[in-house]
Design a protein around this motif. Sequence first.
Motif, PDB file in Angstrom:
ATOM      1  N   ILE A  71       0.600  76.800  44.324  1.00  0.00           N
ATOM      2  CA  ILE A  71       1.100  75.607  44.467  1.00  0.00           C
ATOM      3  C   ILE A  71       2.601  75.999  43.793  1.00  0.00           C
ATOM      4  O   ILE A  71       3.566  75.579  44.198  1.00  0.00           O
ATOM      5  CB  ILE A  71       0.410  74.726  43.658  1.00  0.00           C
ATOM      6  CG1 ILE A  71      -0.704  74.396  44.640  1.00  0.00           C
ATOM      7  CG2 ILE A  71       1.399  73.484  43.487  1.00  0.00           C
ATOM      8  CD1 ILE A  71      -1.834  73.518  43.769  1.00  0.00           C
ATOM      9  N   ALA A  72       2.613  76.702  42.676  1.00  0.00           N
ATOM     10  CA  ALA A  72       3.652  76.898  41.721  1.00  0.00           C
ATOM     11  C   ALA A  72       3.734  78.433  41.489  1.00  0.00           C
ATOM     12  O   ALA A  72       3.339  78.844  40.476  1.00  0.00           O
ATOM     13  CB  ALA A  72       3.552  76.188  40.510  1.00  0.00           C
ATOM     14  N   ARG A 132       0.186  70.517  32.414  1.00  0.00           N
ATOM     15  CA  ARG A 132       1.454  69.580  32.771  1.00  0.00           C
ATOM     16  C   ARG A 132       2.428  69.791  31.495  1.00  0.00           C
ATOM     17  O   ARG A 132       3.593  69.908  31.713  1.00  0.00           O
ATOM     18  CB  ARG A 132       1.231  68.013  32.857  1.00  0.00           C
ATOM     19  CG  ARG A 132       0.365  67.882  34.101  1.00  0.00           C
ATOM     20  CD  ARG A 132       0.007  66.318  34.106  1.00  0.00           C
ATOM     21  NE  ARG A 132      -0.752  66.107  32.931  1.00  0.00           N
ATOM     22  CZ  ARG A 132      -1.300  64.812  32.584  1.00  0.00           C
ATOM     23  NH1 ARG A 132      -1.041  63.748  33.157  1.00  0.00           N
ATOM     24  NH2 ARG A 132      -2.221  64.648  31.587  1.00  0.00           N
ATOM     25  N   ASP A 174       4.635  72.834  32.794  1.00  0.00           N
ATOM     26  CA  ASP A 174       5.367  72.250  33.257  1.00  0.00           C
ATOM     27  C   ASP A 174       5.197  71.792  34.792  1.00  0.00           C
ATOM     28  O   ASP A 174       6.031  71.523  35.578  1.00  0.00           O
ATOM     29  CB  ASP A 174       6.745  72.677  33.491  1.00  0.00           C
ATOM     30  CG  ASP A 174       8.003  71.692  33.638  1.00  0.00           C
ATOM     31  OD1 ASP A 174       7.670  70.476  33.278  1.00  0.00           O
ATOM     32  OD2 ASP A 174       9.186  71.889  33.672  1.00  0.00           O
ATOM     33  N   LEU A 175       3.852  71.397  35.218  1.00  0.00           N
ATOM     34  CA  LEU A 175       3.361  70.868  36.539  1.00  0.00           C
ATOM     35  C   LEU A 175       3.591  69.254  36.293  1.00  0.00           C
ATOM     36  O   LEU A 175       3.245  68.766  35.226  1.00  0.00           O
ATOM     37  CB  LEU A 175       1.904  71.453  36.841  1.00  0.00           C
ATOM     38  CG  LEU A 175       1.618  72.855  37.028  1.00  0.00           C
ATOM     39  CD1 LEU A 175       0.204  72.848  37.351  1.00  0.00           C
ATOM     40  CD2 LEU A 175       2.589  73.688  37.672  1.00  0.00           C
ATOM     41  N   ASP A 176       3.779  68.743  37.419  1.00  0.00           N
ATOM     42  CA  ASP A 176       3.813  67.255  37.501  1.00  0.00           C
ATOM     43  C   ASP A 176       2.876  66.713  38.393  1.00  0.00           C
ATOM     44  O   ASP A 176       1.786  67.589  38.763  1.00  0.00           O
ATOM     45  CB  ASP A 176       5.245  66.997  37.860  1.00  0.00           C
ATOM     46  CG  ASP A 176       5.512  67.353  39.409  1.00  0.00           C
ATOM     47  OD1 ASP A 176       4.617  67.692  40.128  1.00  0.00           O
ATOM     48  OD2 ASP A 176       6.726  67.000  40.007  1.00  0.00           O
ATOM     49  N   SER A 177       2.895  65.335  38.472  1.00  0.00           N
ATOM     50  CA  SER A 177       1.717  64.605  39.404  1.00  0.00           C
ATOM     51  C   SER A 177       1.504  65.171  40.812  1.00  0.00           C
ATOM     52  O   SER A 177       0.709  65.309  41.257  1.00  0.00           O
ATOM     53  CB  SER A 177       1.729  63.238  39.092  1.00  0.00           C
ATOM     54  OG  SER A 177       3.187  62.621  39.773  1.00  0.00           O
ATOM     55  N   MET A 178       2.661  65.740  41.307  1.00  0.00           N
ATOM     56  CA  MET A 178       2.633  66.098  42.711  1.00  0.00           C
ATOM     57  C   MET A 178       2.005  67.336  42.815  1.00  0.00           C
ATOM     58  O   MET A 178       0.934  67.635  43.596  1.00  0.00           O
ATOM     59  CB  MET A 178       4.189  66.242  43.367  1.00  0.00           C
ATOM     60  CG  MET A 178       4.146  66.871  44.725  1.00  0.00           C
ATOM     61  SD  MET A 178       3.519  65.779  45.921  1.00  0.00           S
ATOM     62  CE  MET A 178       4.981  64.545  46.256  1.00  0.00           C
ATOM     63  N   ASP A 179       2.133  68.208  41.746  1.00  0.00           N
ATOM     64  CA  ASP A 179       1.538  69.600  41.679  1.00  0.00           C
ATOM     65  C   ASP A 179       0.063  69.347  41.451  1.00  0.00           C
ATOM     66  O   ASP A 179      -0.775  70.270  42.003  1.00  0.00           O
ATOM     67  CB  ASP A 179       1.925  70.277  40.349  1.00  0.00           C
ATOM     68  CG  ASP A 179       3.576  70.835  40.551  1.00  0.00           C
ATOM     69  OD1 ASP A 179       3.731  71.349  41.567  1.00  0.00           O
ATOM     70  OD2 ASP A 179       4.251  70.540  39.637  1.00  0.00           O
ATOM     71  N   TYR A 194      -1.742  66.855  42.349  1.00  0.00           N
ATOM     72  CA  TYR A 194      -2.261  66.375  43.803  1.00  0.00           C
ATOM     73  C   TYR A 194      -2.605  67.240  44.758  1.00  0.00           C
ATOM     74  O   TYR A 194      -3.320  67.574  45.482  1.00  0.00           O
ATOM     75  CB  TYR A 194      -1.072  65.323  44.264  1.00  0.00           C
ATOM     76  CG  TYR A 194      -1.270  64.554  45.464  1.00  0.00           C
ATOM     77  CD1 TYR A 194      -1.538  63.473  45.684  1.00  0.00           C
ATOM     78  CD2 TYR A 194      -0.930  65.354  46.740  1.00  0.00           C
ATOM     79  CE1 TYR A 194      -1.717  62.660  46.957  1.00  0.00           C
ATOM     80  CE2 TYR A 194      -1.070  64.915  47.909  1.00  0.00           C
ATOM     81  CZ  TYR A 194      -1.618  63.512  48.245  1.00  0.00           C
ATOM     82  OH  TYR A 194      -1.625  62.955  49.358  1.00  0.00           O
ATOM     83  N   ASN A 195      -1.320  68.072  44.889  1.00  0.00           N
ATOM     84  CA  ASN A 195      -1.610  69.350  45.667  1.00  0.00           C
ATOM     85  C   ASN A 195      -2.753  70.419  45.031  1.00  0.00           C
ATOM     86  O   ASN A 195      -3.570  70.940  45.986  1.00  0.00           O
ATOM     87  CB  ASN A 195      -0.324  70.114  45.589  1.00  0.00           C
ATOM     88  CG  ASN A 195       0.727  69.622  46.353  1.00  0.00           C
ATOM     89  OD1 ASN A 195       0.496  68.794  47.403  1.00  0.00           O
ATOM     90  ND2 ASN A 195       2.136  69.729  46.102  1.00  0.00           N
ATOM     91  N   ALA A 222      -5.870  68.680  46.420  1.00  0.00           N
ATOM     92  CA  ALA A 222      -6.012  68.861  47.890  1.00  0.00           C
ATOM     93  C   ALA A 222      -6.137  70.121  48.364  1.00  0.00           C
ATOM     94  O   ALA A 222      -7.123  70.468  49.462  1.00  0.00           O
ATOM     95  CB  ALA A 222      -4.677  68.474  48.531  1.00  0.00           C
ATOM     96  N   PRO A 239      -8.836  63.685  49.390  1.00  0.00           N
ATOM     97  CA  PRO A 239      -7.513  63.983  48.579  1.00  0.00           C
ATOM     98  C   PRO A 239      -6.064  64.133  49.250  1.00  0.00           C
ATOM     99  O   PRO A 239      -5.144  63.791  49.000  1.00  0.00           O
ATOM    100  CB  PRO A 239      -7.908  65.679  47.942  1.00  0.00           C
ATOM    101  CG  PRO A 239      -9.217  65.449  47.736  1.00  0.00           C
ATOM    102  CD  PRO A 239      -9.779  64.672  49.159  1.00  0.00           C
ATOM    103  N   LEU A 274       0.555  58.743  45.771  1.00  0.00           N
ATOM    104  CA  LEU A 274       1.002  58.847  44.112  1.00  0.00           C
ATOM    105  C   LEU A 274       1.697  57.632  44.181  1.00  0.00           C
ATOM    106  O   LEU A 274       2.357  57.080  44.977  1.00  0.00           O
ATOM    107  CB  LEU A 274       1.825  60.089  44.131  1.00  0.00           C
ATOM    108  CG  LEU A 274       1.080  61.393  43.956  1.00  0.00           C
ATOM    109  CD1 LEU A 274       2.086  62.509  43.894  1.00  0.00           C
ATOM    110  CD2 LEU A 274       0.172  61.420  42.839  1.00  0.00           C
TER     111      LEU A 274
END
Lengths: 83, 388
Positions: free
Chosen positions: A17-18, A33, A37-42, A44-45, A48, B214, B219
């Motif tokens: 992912i990153a 996080r 420095d991961l965020d909510s999108m990371d 989420y991914n 998933a 998921p 979000l």
Amino acid sequence: MTYQEARSIVIEEIENIAPDVAPVAIGDTEDVREALDLDSMDIYNLIAALHKRLEIDIPDKDAAQFVTIGGAARWLDEYTARQ
Amino acid sequence: MGTFVMPSLGADMAAGTLVEWLKQPGDTVEHGDIIAVVETDKGAIEVEVFEKGRIDELLVEAGSAVPVGTPLARIDGEANGVKPSATGPAKPKVGTEPVRATPPRPSALLVMKGQGPRASPAARQHAAERGIDLASLAGSGPDGAIQLVDVERAECIRSEPGLGSGPDLSAMRRAIAAAMARSKREIPHYYLSHRFDLSAALEWLERYNAERPPPERLLLGALQIKAVASALKEFPEFNGFYGEEGFSPFPAVHLGTAIAIRGGGLAAPCIRHTDTLTLSDLMESLRDLVARTRRGQFRSSEIADATATVSNLGERGVESLWPVIYPPQVAIVGFGSVMWRPWAVKDEPVVRPVITTTLAGDHRANNGHRGALLLRRIEQILSEPDKL
């Protein structure tokens, strides 16, 4: 799946992912996080990606456990133990 | 016969470096095809062609830095008339610098306004190929310009794992500097702030996500973007561009979203027709846009077409932000982090998730009275999430 196996999978998926972060360099209880420095999108991914790879459902209410590598690995370990 | 020129990818862009041709002489192109990759202050950007036809000749070689407006390729609009394409590599015709120039020397190209980091093309190319951030290097060339030798030295001592290639953060920092300095110089900002209870949206989101696997979940950011886009549709004086002739509202809402890139980068590409998308389509677009932006693969039109912007501090931010308008836009809406706070409901104090939303408006195009109504409208939309 053992805790260690689950942990390796989580680290691999974070790297996918990153690609610019190094999850192996942080502790199991550190909040990714903050530490990476991961965020909510990371996050989420990540959930998933684990859902797709392991073909398991991860309830949204458990998502908060996936902000540490240890929390995610423990969740996966306990989930497979229940199956 | 048409000519494809170095596009202007922002008001502060004076020149760009043609990094790569994605089409060759003889290839046919359609409206919207990605024809080349251009490096600008905003990072490497994929550039689209807005003409249908066949590439006749490439006029500029990859690696060349040229001013905006320079012809880059000739496109034969008569796609049926197959003409023999240029044989061999296209001859560079304009302001070119050989990619492997040794030793790199300072040239006019290095000091052109908006040209990006002070680095020789060879150094830049070498760094890009190896995923080295030019911002992390000290230049040994004239005026501190980064030379090939500096990049090679960095390569030898680089030991940090996991450094991938991505957008050029140093160029991006310069782009932010140029755009924000211009914004603060030219735009008479005014600011408004509004704090409200977000319970309804969060409860709705929880129920929505609980029923879905998921990849189909949402979000909060997607709800916020949709709410702002829907509200902007009703407040046209906040959605559009300020130019020489003053403000021109834009009929569609192409909402830009500020995307942070680890290491200090920031870009605000847009999602087209944001207000017309369903939440699930919007979430899909947002995922795609964030992923591409972090790889440095957003398109020129995604930056240039944004009609207004949202900046969201996410869950680890602070209570509120006072955003700076991205010119030539005239408004930017900010969302602070959700905070659990004491909140008065009727006569009783209760603890509620509250959010502070802010607006920076361009006083040449709009005013605080309407801005206040805009923020109240955003609150109202988020309090009825099932209507989103």
